[in-house]
Design a protein around this motif. Structure first.
Motif, mmCIF file in Angstrom:
data_model
loop_
_atom_site.group_PDB
_atom_site.id
_atom_site.type_symbol
_atom_site.label_atom_id
_atom_site.label_comp_id
_atom_site.label_asym_id
_atom_site.label_seq_id
_atom_site.Cartn_x
_atom_site.Cartn_y
_atom_site.Cartn_z
ATOM 1 N N PRO A 199 29.426 23.558 -6.281
ATOM 2 C CA PRO A 199 29.242 22.287 -7.174
ATOM 3 C C PRO A 199 30.139 22.510 -8.449
ATOM 4 O O PRO A 199 30.608 21.768 -9.019
ATOM 5 N N HIS A 200 30.158 23.807 -8.943
ATOM 6 C CA HIS A 200 30.864 23.845 -10.301
ATOM 7 C C HIS A 200 32.243 23.528 -10.407
ATOM 8 O O HIS A 200 32.890 23.665 -11.172
ATOM 9 N N GLU A 201 32.680 23.657 -9.221
ATOM 10 C CA GLU A 201 34.194 23.264 -8.864
ATOM 11 C C GLU A 201 34.714 21.892 -8.906
ATOM 12 O O GLU A 201 35.732 21.708 -8.681
ATOM 13 N N LEU A 202 33.405 21.196 -8.851
ATOM 14 C CA LEU A 202 33.824 19.821 -8.637
ATOM 15 C C LEU A 202 33.538 19.002 -9.713
ATOM 16 O O LEU A 202 32.774 19.525 -10.676
ATOM 17 N N ARG A 203 33.926 17.865 -10.176
ATOM 18 C CA ARG A 203 33.720 17.041 -11.212
ATOM 19 C C ARG A 203 33.875 15.587 -10.730
ATOM 20 O O ARG A 203 34.217 15.292 -9.412
ATOM 21 N N ILE A 204 33.425 14.848 -11.468
ATOM 22 C CA ILE A 204 33.426 13.155 -11.137
ATOM 23 C C ILE A 204 34.237 12.483 -12.185
ATOM 24 O O ILE A 204 34.117 12.543 -13.381
ATOM 25 N N GLU A 205 35.063 11.714 -11.465
ATOM 26 C CA GLU A 205 36.003 11.088 -12.300
ATOM 27 C C GLU A 205 36.017 9.751 -11.720
ATOM 28 O O GLU A 205 36.490 9.505 -10.234
ATOM 29 N N ALA A 206 35.896 8.446 -12.657
ATOM 30 C CA ALA A 206 36.028 7.140 -11.983
ATOM 31 C C ALA A 206 35.474 6.799 -10.865
ATOM 32 O O ALA A 206 35.970 6.282 -9.848
#
Lengths: 785, 164
Positions: free
Chosen positions: A577-584
């Motif tokens: 999870p820490h390698e992921l992010r949320i954008e738009a």
């Protein structure tokens, strides 16, 4: 696709504004309810009278009349209430009933209610009610209330003094004796009222089968009203449902439990049918809370370098016939004392307050409560001292600002300060307005007989007020704010908040905070608010708390929800999870490639969670509550400047320019913040120059229409230039301080100091508010003679 | 005793492009008729003394205070409320500008201000000071008027440019 990073601080328009410009607002009076009875009130024509008898027999037979209701009819349904503040035990207010019982104590107090098929029919019937009045002596002015042989405002009271309060820091005696300069001034502040464009309005419905009361209410604090309705009507908390739909302005005026509104809710229970009341403008003037009425005597001691040594402030405050329920009518006077010189280093302070009951409309909260008085007194004294010492008004302020870096100190008058930026705001303001150039022009124009004035007013604004205020007074007013944030099955985000919005734009600020934290567009964030059933418990809108406290709760909830979304996405993508992010709205991997949409994650979590390789499904909803703990409130600070021209022949004042530099910490949306400030400034200008509730000797309000009570209109107002310094408050992750009252805190003070600056060649100084042309001419004449 | 509402009067006029006919009492003002009889709640009642302008609508293209006009006086006219002005699209650019600049807060005064501005935009181009003057019949308690003046000024300039 919209950029969702950097949303905090962006000038984003409010989604709800599209509804308003299309005429699709839904204010209380717009809500259609079948079979609703319209309520109108017979109000006392006397400021003080005993009600000997009431004859309603003819009115009952008038066309369309459903019921005619007196205080006695409601006694079985509603118990009386009384304002008590635990920390101020000497202050008590008369017991109050929904309708006057036996005695009317102000002109405009509701006495009899008529319910009819139409409002017009209810008003017709009111004409047919016979009340036998026995007039009693009426107390209007503060002096009349304070006189040793004064008649009593209410037969329930032992005397007219509502509060006698002293606050001392240090010994003022020697400071005043040893000071280089001592200046003195007397101030008189006229009564004002809120004049929200949407008047007070309420629809109440009672289901006799389930014994549930539903109230739709133009109000700021639905949870407070649920508490009060339940307590006074003997209902359980859960049987009262309060909804505040679109609210057309409030400004603190819609914080009180108004007796006529209590009557409407009680009538709904009595009749077991929906009833509605919308105040018309005439009755707004005699029943909405008033504010500001005060007289202040003050003096300031200063050393040869213009450093403040000691200040004396004696405040007399007019409260009206009752202390407003449940918050009381003392805030104005207390703030006038305790916010004195809050922006400045001052070693010695002596403040006294005497608050008096009067046969006038009860006073209550109006934007910035007492702070405009404290600011006006302080700033005017500073200018007088500067003039005596021949120091420039800007310089004397610059030499005295309270320390900027300390986290938790107190002003001499007891105001808690934290992380200020007065010096930086000051420098920015002088640059913004080109102070030096204005001073040069001023000097040149004086030679031509043109009198212009430049007025400065630095300020502290109390914002983000937490539970320490009303909690310690044992007043049941919630002061924490809550957010319940959920990932909907559709992929949308539902943000249920305890904050309410009467036009401030707080809902958009919350959307931005949640949107940026979760990486979604503000359009993906649904706001639920203003409904005690669907929104979480909390304070609502008062004391500039919405974004500062409600925003922090939303931010904390959003961070947790982001954790859940990324955990689920990680399980789907076989990624940490820490390698992921949320954008738009998309889940983006470590390489920056969009992998899934939030909608995909939501669909898997809500419909197919059995397919997720997780031991437990993480929560899809988080509730966070925030209240400041280390500070009783946050403070914002800033400085304002007015440029005016006074016509020495006519006494007329024209505003040529107005500037504000404000520090409300993290600015979530400048578009919202700037208009909040400008709106407050215009209210402050209204206070300084136009607005006053005029009473005659019999305590009759003489200007109860908008044709007679002057409010600021577009043509008299200047352009208002706003700039910001941002010092995030370290108490929260968000860093936002409040801004709702900033404009009103100092605008009147800036006008006062500007007018007096313009009048300085005459040696004249104005002493009362509003500063009418007559008063200006009187002051010039007085100075000449 | 007699009903103070008195006898009813037949009226007919065009409201937002549609003919309406009704029987109304002489004392009912147009604002109440629009809201209570026609259910068009975009028109707001603020002062009922003709000061605040919240109830402004356009009648035959001119902005009018619907609280100062009796419903019977509207007989034979063309009345546009905010609902009609919106539907026709004639102030769509102005409405968009109000939203973009946050030239409204609680929104209660906004329909009346838009009705005033609609008339303003039909006339000659105005200076900023004259826009303020023309707006001085509309009370807004929330904004500082600044953004409202900005919005009207911007749309006025854009329309002048488009016309030239």
């Amino acid at each position: 696709m919209t950029e969702t990073r950097g949303m905090i601080g962006a000038r984003l328009p409010r989604p709800e504004a599209r509804r308003f410009v299309a005429g699709n607002g839904r204010y209380t009076d717009d809500i259609a309810i079948g079979g609703v009875g319209q309520v109108a009130f017979l109000r006392s024509p006397h400021a003080h009278a005993r009600i000997a008898s009431i004859d309603v027999s003819v009115a009952k037979a008038s066309p369309g009349v459903i019921a005619v209701v007196t205080a006695d009819d409601l006694a079985a349904i509603c118990t009386p209430w009384q304002t008590k503040l635990a920390m101020l035990p000497s202050h008590i207010s008369p017991e109050q009933f929904p309708l006057a019982r036996g005695e009317a104590t102000w002109q405009g107090e509701a006495v009899v209610a008529v319910v009819a098929e139409s409002r017009a029919q209810a008003e017709d019937a009111i004409e047919l009610i016979g009340v036998a009045w026995a007039e009693l002596p009426a107390i209007g002015s503060i002096d009349a209330a304070a006189a040793t042989d004064a008649a009593k405002v209410s037969t329930q009271l032992a005397g007219n003094l509502g509060l006698d309060h002293v606050f001392k820091a240090g010994d003022p005696g020697t400071a005043f004796e040893q000071a280089h300069v001592v200046v003195e001034h007397e101030f008189s502040f006229g009564r004002q009222t809120g004049v929200t464009l949407e008047p007070r309005a309420i629809i109440a419905d009672f289901d006799a089968r389930t014994r549930k009361l539903t109230v739709q209410h133009s109000h700021q604090v639905p949870n407070q009203m649920r508490e009060i309705f339940a307590a006074q009507f003997g209902l359980s908390f859960s049987d009262v449902h309060v909804i505040t739909p679109d609210v057309g302005g409030a400004f603190g005026m819609k914080l009180s439990a108004y007796p006529d509104e209590m009557a409407v809710a009680a009538i709904a229970i009595l009749l077991g049918r929906p009833v509605k009341f919308v105040a018309d403008r005439l009755e707004s003037f005699v029943s909405d809370v008033h504010a500001r009425e005060a007289r202040v005597k003050s003096r300031l001691a200063v050393d040869g370098d213009g450093h403040l040594l000691a200040m004396d402030v004696a405040v007399l405050s007019g409260m009206g016939a009752y202390s407003s329920y449940p918050r009381g009518s003392l805030g104005e006077g207390l703030q006038a004392v305790h916010m004195s010189a809050a922006a400045y280093r001052l070693p010695i302070f002596n403040g006294t307050l005497r608050s008096y009951f009067q046969n006038k409309v009860p006073s209550g909260v109006l934007r910035a409560v007492g702070q405009p008085i404290a600011t006006t007194v302080t700033e005017q004294l500073l200018d007088l001292a500067a003039r005596k010492l021949d120091i420039d008004p800007a310089d004397i302020r610059r030499r005295n600002y309270a320390a900027s870096d300390e986290k938790n100190t107190r002003s001499a008058a007891g105001t808690v300060l934290s992380q200020l930026s007065l010096d930086r705001c000051h420098d920015k303001l002088l640059e913004l307005m080109d102070y030096e150039a204005l001073r040069r022009d001023q000097a040149e124009l004086r030679q031509q007989g043109i009198y212009r004035g430049i007025g400065l007013a630095a300020f502290i604004e109390q914002t983000g007020v937490g539970p320490a205020l009303y909690g310690s007074q044992q007043v049941r007013v919630s002061a924490h704010e809550s957010c319940r944030l959920s990932l909907e099955a559709s992929g949308g985000i539902r943000c249920a908040t305890s904050i309410t919005d009467q036009g401030q734009g707080t809902m958009t600020a919350l959307r931005q905070i949640v949107g940026e934290t979760l990486g979604v567009d503000i359009g993906a964030v649904e706001i639920v608010c203003g409904d005690t059933t669907s929104a979480p418990f909390g304070g609502g809108a008062w004391a500039s708390r919405g974004t500062a406290l409600g925003g922090e709760a939303a931010l904390r909830a959003a961070r947790k929800l982001r954790g859940s979304i990324l955990a689920i996405a990680g399980s789907i993508l076989q990624a940490q999870p820490h390698e992921l992010r949320i954008e738009a709205g998309k889940i983006v991997n470590a390489a920056g490639m969009p992998q899934l949409s939030i909608a995909d994650v939501a669909a898997r979590a809500h419909y197919q969670s059995h397919t997720l390789p997780l031991d437990d499904l993480p929560p899809l909803e988080f509730a966070e509550t925030y209240a400041p703990r280390d500070l009783p409130y946050f403070v914002s600070n800033g400085i304002q400047a007015a440029h005016v021209e006074v016509d020495a022949g006519l006494g007329a004042i024209r505003i040529l320019g107005f500037w504000v530099v404000d520090d409300c910490g993290t600015v979530i949306n400048p578009l919202l913040v700037d208009e909040q400030i400008r709106g407050g400034v215009v209210q402050g200008i209204g206070a300084a120059l136009y607005e006053q509730c005029i009473y005659n000797e019999d305590a009759q309000l003489e200007n109860g229409t908008l044709a007679d009570y002057l409010v600021p209109m577009a043509s008299e107002m200047p352009d208002i230039h706003v700039a910001h310094v941002e010092t995030p408050i370290s108490a929260t992750t968000l860093g936002a301080r409040g801004v709702g009252e900033a404009g009103a805190v100092a605008a009147a003070a800036a006008i006062w100091t500007a007018v007096n600056d313009a009048l300085s060649p005459f040696g004249a100084v104005v002493t009362q508010q509003p500063i009418t042309p007559e008063h200006v001419l009187d002051c010039i004449d007085q100075a000449k003679s | 005793m007699s009903d103070p509402a008195g006898e009813l009067h037949e009226i007919a006029f065009i409201l937002n492009g549609e003919t309406v006919s009704a029987a109304v009492s002489a004392r009912m003002h147009l604002g109440d008729f629009i809201r209570e009889v026609m259910g068009k709640t975009g028109t707001h009642i603020g002062c009922e003394h003709g000061v605040c302008g919240a109830c402004n609508v356009t009648i035959d293209g001119r902005s009018v205070r619907s609280c100062l006009m009796l419903a019977v006086q509207a007989d034979g006219t063309h009345v546009e409320t905010i609902e009609g002005l919106t539907q026709s699209g004639i102030i769509a650019d102005l409405q968009q500008e109000f939203v973009a600049r946050n030239a409204l807060q609680c929104g209660y005064c906004t329909p009346g201000i838009l009705a005033t501005a609609a008339e303003m935009l039909n006339g000659p181009s105005l200076s900023r000071e004259n826009i303020r003057e023309a707006l001085s019949g509309n009370f807004c308690r929330c904004t500082g008027y600044h953004a409202i003046v900005d919005a009207i000024e911007a749309v006025m300039a854009r329309r002048v440019e488009a016309a030239s």
